[in-house]
Design a protein around this motif. Structure first.
Motif, PDB file in Angstrom:
ATOM      1  N   MET A  52       0.847  -1.284  -0.078  1.00 26.07           N
ATOM      2  CA  MET A  52      -0.083  -0.065  -0.142  1.00 26.07           C
ATOM      3  C   MET A  52       0.910   1.183  -0.113  1.00 26.07           C
ATOM      4  SD  MET A  52      -3.153  -1.111  -0.074  1.00 26.07           S
ATOM      5  CE  MET A  52      -4.112   0.245   0.180  1.00 26.07           C
ATOM      6  N   PRO A  53       0.369   2.445  -0.169  1.00 27.95           N
ATOM      7  CA  PRO A  53       1.414   3.491  -0.094  1.00 27.95           C
ATOM      8  C   PRO A  53       2.297   3.622   0.854  1.00 27.95           C
ATOM      9  CG  PRO A  53      -0.699   4.206  -1.256  1.00 27.95           C
ATOM     10  CD  PRO A  53      -0.800   2.724  -0.432  1.00 27.95           C
ATOM     11  N   ASP A  54       1.785   3.101   2.056  1.00 24.69           N
ATOM     12  CA  ASP A  54       2.362   3.390   3.252  1.00 24.69           C
ATOM     13  C   ASP A  54       3.287   2.241   4.207  1.00 24.69           C
ATOM     14  OD1 ASP A  54       0.145   2.426   4.315  1.00 24.69           O
ATOM     15  OD2 ASP A  54      -0.446   3.867   6.047  1.00 24.69           O
ATOM     16  N   HIS A  55       2.799   0.977   3.352  1.00 25.07           N
ATOM     17  CA  HIS A  55       3.532  -0.202   4.110  1.00 25.07           C
ATOM     18  C   HIS A  55       3.383  -1.322   3.055  1.00 25.07           C
ATOM     19  CE1 HIS A  55      -0.752  -1.119   4.682  1.00 25.07           C
ATOM     20  NE2 HIS A  55      -0.523  -2.412   4.785  1.00 25.07           N
ATOM     21  N   ILE A  56       4.364  -2.435   3.478  1.00 20.79           N
ATOM     22  CA  ILE A  56       4.204  -3.798   2.586  1.00 20.79           C
ATOM     23  C   ILE A  56       4.092  -4.911   3.425  1.00 20.79           C
ATOM     24  CG2 ILE A  56       6.692  -3.678   2.820  1.00 20.79           C
ATOM     25  CD1 ILE A  56       6.815  -4.104  -0.176  1.00 20.79           C
ATOM     26  N   HIS A  57       3.499  -5.900   2.699  1.00 19.22           N
ATOM     27  CA  HIS A  57       3.403  -7.206   3.121  1.00 19.22           C
ATOM     28  C   HIS A  57       4.240  -8.048   2.166  1.00 19.22           C
ATOM     29  CE1 HIS A  57      -0.181  -6.740   5.809  1.00 19.22           C
ATOM     30  NE2 HIS A  57      -0.193  -5.769   4.996  1.00 19.22           N
ATOM     31  N   ILE A  58       5.018  -8.859   2.961  1.00 19.80           N
ATOM     32  CA  ILE A  58       5.609  -9.778   1.978  1.00 19.80           C
ATOM     33  C   ILE A  58       5.621 -11.352   2.731  1.00 19.80           C
ATOM     34  CG2 ILE A  58       7.904 -10.789   1.167  1.00 19.80           C
ATOM     35  CD1 ILE A  58       8.851  -7.664   1.511  1.00 19.80           C
ATOM     36  N   ILE A 113      -1.781 -15.771   1.178  1.00 17.02           N
ATOM     37  CA  ILE A 113      -1.297 -15.314   0.186  1.00 17.02           C
ATOM     38  C   ILE A 113      -2.628 -14.280  -0.506  1.00 17.02           C
ATOM     39  CG2 ILE A 113      -1.193 -15.812  -2.362  1.00 17.02           C
ATOM     40  CD1 ILE A 113       0.702 -18.301  -1.563  1.00 17.02           C
ATOM     41  N   ARG A 114      -3.875 -14.865  -0.439  1.00 17.24           N
ATOM     42  CA  ARG A 114      -5.082 -14.233  -0.908  1.00 17.24           C
ATOM     43  C   ARG A 114      -5.276 -12.973   0.136  1.00 17.24           C
ATOM     44  NH1 ARG A 114      -6.996 -19.326  -1.056  1.00 17.24           N
ATOM     45  NH2 ARG A 114      -8.077 -19.264   1.037  1.00 17.24           N
ATOM     46  N   TYR A 115      -4.979 -13.169   1.356  1.00 16.38           N
ATOM     47  CA  TYR A 115      -5.013 -11.979   2.327  1.00 16.38           C
ATOM     48  C   TYR A 115      -4.141 -10.868   1.900  1.00 16.38           C
ATOM     49  CZ  TYR A 115      -4.429  -9.047   6.295  1.00 16.38           C
ATOM     50  OH  TYR A 115      -4.213  -7.800   7.403  1.00 16.38           O
ATOM     51  N   ILE A 116      -2.859 -11.201   1.523  1.00 15.66           N
ATOM     52  CA  ILE A 116      -1.845 -10.349   0.923  1.00 15.66           C
ATOM     53  C   ILE A 116      -2.348  -9.398  -0.465  1.00 15.66           C
ATOM     54  CG2 ILE A 116       0.502  -9.859   0.185  1.00 15.66           C
ATOM     55  CD1 ILE A 116       1.269 -11.891   2.438  1.00 15.66           C
ATOM     56  N   GLN A 117      -2.861 -10.418  -1.288  1.00 17.54           N
ATOM     57  CA  GLN A 117      -2.964  -9.974  -2.404  1.00 17.54           C
ATOM     58  C   GLN A 117      -4.289  -9.069  -2.499  1.00 17.54           C
ATOM     59  OE1 GLN A 117      -4.045 -13.978  -4.317  1.00 17.54           O
ATOM     60  NE2 GLN A 117      -2.133 -13.854  -5.471  1.00 17.54           N
ATOM     61  N   ASN A 118      -5.099  -9.232  -1.350  1.00 14.64           N
ATOM     62  CA  ASN A 118      -6.324  -8.172  -1.259  1.00 14.64           C
ATOM     63  C   ASN A 118      -6.104  -6.982  -0.345  1.00 14.64           C
ATOM     64  OD1 ASN A 118      -7.876  -9.750  -3.145  1.00 14.64           O
ATOM     65  ND2 ASN A 118      -8.048 -11.365  -1.450  1.00 14.64           N
ATOM     66  N   GLN A 119      -4.968  -6.599  -0.360  1.00 13.38           N
ATOM     67  CA  GLN A 119      -4.768  -5.437   0.451  1.00 13.38           C
ATOM     68  C   GLN A 119      -5.448  -4.338   0.080  1.00 13.38           C
ATOM     69  OE1 GLN A 119      -2.770  -4.798   3.480  1.00 13.38           O
ATOM     70  NE2 GLN A 119      -3.379  -6.992   3.117  1.00 13.38           N
ATOM     71  N   GLU A 120      -5.677  -4.061  -1.026  1.00 10.50           N
ATOM     72  CA  GLU A 120      -6.389  -2.581  -1.603  1.00 10.50           C
ATOM     73  C   GLU A 120      -7.746  -2.892  -1.079  1.00 10.50           C
ATOM     74  OE1 GLU A 120      -6.219  -0.980  -5.276  1.00 10.50           O
ATOM     75  OE2 GLU A 120      -3.943  -1.435  -5.385  1.00 10.50           O
ATOM     76  N   GLU A 121      -8.537  -4.019  -1.258  1.00  9.22           N
ATOM     77  CA  GLU A 121      -9.827  -4.080  -0.679  1.00  9.22           C
ATOM     78  C   GLU A 121      -9.913  -4.017   0.927  1.00  9.22           C
ATOM     79  OE1 GLU A 121     -12.908  -4.345  -2.403  1.00  9.22           O
ATOM     80  OE2 GLU A 121     -11.791  -3.602  -3.835  1.00  9.22           O
ATOM     81  N   HIS A 122      -8.962  -4.798   1.362  1.00  8.17           N
ATOM     82  CA  HIS A 122      -8.828  -4.892   2.813  1.00  8.17           C
ATOM     83  C   HIS A 122      -8.973  -3.434   3.520  1.00  8.17           C
ATOM     84  CE1 HIS A 122      -8.196  -6.537   6.919  1.00  8.17           C
ATOM     85  NE2 HIS A 122      -7.104  -5.938   6.728  1.00  8.17           N
ATOM     86  N   HIS A 123      -8.060  -2.460   3.020  1.00 10.73           N
ATOM     87  CA  HIS A 123      -7.859  -1.369   3.419  1.00 10.73           C
ATOM     88  C   HIS A 123      -8.835  -0.243   3.072  1.00 10.73           C
ATOM     89  CE1 HIS A 123      -4.397  -1.912   5.904  1.00 10.73           C
ATOM     90  NE2 HIS A 123      -3.623  -2.654   4.737  1.00 10.73           N
ATOM     91  N   LYS A 124      -9.865  -0.455   2.459  1.00  7.90           N
ATOM     92  CA  LYS A 124     -11.063   0.294   2.222  1.00  7.90           C
ATOM     93  C   LYS A 124     -11.805   0.160   3.723  1.00  7.90           C
ATOM     94  CE  LYS A 124     -11.474  -0.100  -2.597  1.00  7.90           C
ATOM     95  NZ  LYS A 124     -12.156  -0.750  -3.888  1.00  7.90           N
ATOM     96  N   LYS A 125     -11.763  -0.867   4.447  1.00  2.00           N
ATOM     97  CA  LYS A 125     -12.617  -1.114   5.483  1.00  2.00           C
ATOM     98  C   LYS A 125     -11.734  -0.665   7.004  1.00  2.00           C
ATOM     99  CE  LYS A 125     -14.983  -4.805   3.407  1.00  2.00           C
ATOM    100  NZ  LYS A 125     -14.577  -6.254   3.033  1.00  2.00           N
ATOM    101  N   LYS A 126     -10.515  -1.119   6.852  1.00  2.00           N
ATOM    102  CA  LYS A 126      -9.426  -0.861   7.942  1.00  2.00           C
ATOM    103  C   LYS A 126      -8.152  -0.110   7.398  1.00  2.00           C
ATOM    104  CE  LYS A 126     -10.119  -4.715  10.852  1.00  2.00           C
ATOM    105  NZ  LYS A 126      -9.757  -5.863  11.392  1.00  2.00           N
ATOM    106  N   SER A 127      -7.777   0.848   8.546  1.00  2.84           N
ATOM    107  CA  SER A 127      -6.465   1.395   8.344  1.00  2.84           C
ATOM    108  C   SER A 127      -5.138   0.538   8.490  1.00  2.84           C
ATOM    109  CB  SER A 127      -6.435   2.733   9.327  1.00  2.84           C
ATOM    110  OG  SER A 127      -6.077   2.280  10.692  1.00  2.84           O
ATOM    111  N   PHE A 128      -4.021   0.978   8.291  1.00  6.67           N
ATOM    112  CA  PHE A 128      -2.832   0.007   8.257  1.00  6.67           C
ATOM    113  C   PHE A 128      -2.835  -0.145  10.049  1.00  6.67           C
ATOM    114  CE2 PHE A 128       1.758   0.250   9.242  1.00  6.67           C
ATOM    115  CZ  PHE A 128       1.959  -1.076   9.220  1.00  6.67           C
ATOM    116  N   ILE A 129      -2.958   0.835  10.751  1.00  2.97           N
ATOM    117  CA  ILE A 129      -2.681   0.820  12.087  1.00  2.97           C
ATOM    118  C   ILE A 129      -3.447  -0.341  12.787  1.00  2.97           C
ATOM    119  CG2 ILE A 129      -2.491   1.879  14.390  1.00  2.97           C
ATOM    120  CD1 ILE A 129      -0.276   2.096  12.925  1.00  2.97           C
ATOM    121  N   GLU A 130      -5.052   0.037  12.331  1.00  3.86           N
ATOM    122  CA  GLU A 130      -5.986  -0.913  12.745  1.00  3.86           C
ATOM    123  C   GLU A 130      -5.705  -2.289  12.489  1.00  3.86           C
ATOM    124  OE1 GLU A 130      -9.844   1.893  12.581  1.00  3.86           O
ATOM    125  OE2 GLU A 130      -9.395   1.049  10.816  1.00  3.86           O
TER     126      GLU A 130
END
Length: 153
Positions: A52-58, A113-130
């Protein structure tokens, strides 16, 4: 290391310094490729990367002959140098100190893997810190607010 057999899957999370939105969509795939190259050069396996613009998942398969902290330090240092040398960010690019590292069994890998792939959708509901605090809680980790990734003061 002869006769050493491991299966260590680690979900890594780290943030841009002060969680600034510096990872731009125009070059994030190049960043993912560069990070993958660093990790593979250290003889680990990359299973999934998304930012995402402010963090990464690997998600990686970790070999036991290098410490996780050493791998993360090398990955952050080299990728920051690369972003800055290529002038990809409008301001100096740095990763925040610290990281999250969460182990998963082989059976959980497709879900992670699915969770990481869906970061954009996930962050429509929850901030990075949340999201990060939720993951810490799910893993039963005690954490202190003063050590959670910091905002620019």
């Amino acid at each position: 290391m002869p006769n050493t057999y491991t299966q260590i899957h680690i979900h890594l999370i780290f943030a841009v310094k002060f969680r600034q939105a510096q990872i731009h969509s125009s070059w994030k795939e190049r960043l993912h490729q560069y990070l993958t190259g660093i990790i593979q050069a250290n003889k680990h396996k990359v299973l999934q990367v998304e930012s995402m613009p402010d963090h990464i998942h690997i998600l990686i398969g970790l070999r036991p002959d290098q410490s996780l902290s050493s791998l993360i330090q090398n990955t952050k240092t080299e990728s920051s140098k690369w972003v800055n040398a290529n002038k990809l960010s409008a301001s100096k690019f740095q990763w925040q100190d610290g990281f999250g590292a969460f182990s998963h069994s082989k059976s959980q890998i497709p879900q992670v893997i699915r969770y990481i792939q869906n970061q954009e959708e996930h962050h429509k509901k929850k901030s990075f810190i949340e999201e990060y605090k939720f993951i810490l809680d799910v893993f039963g980790l005690e954490w202190d607010e003063k050590y959670i990734f910091h905002d620019l003061i």
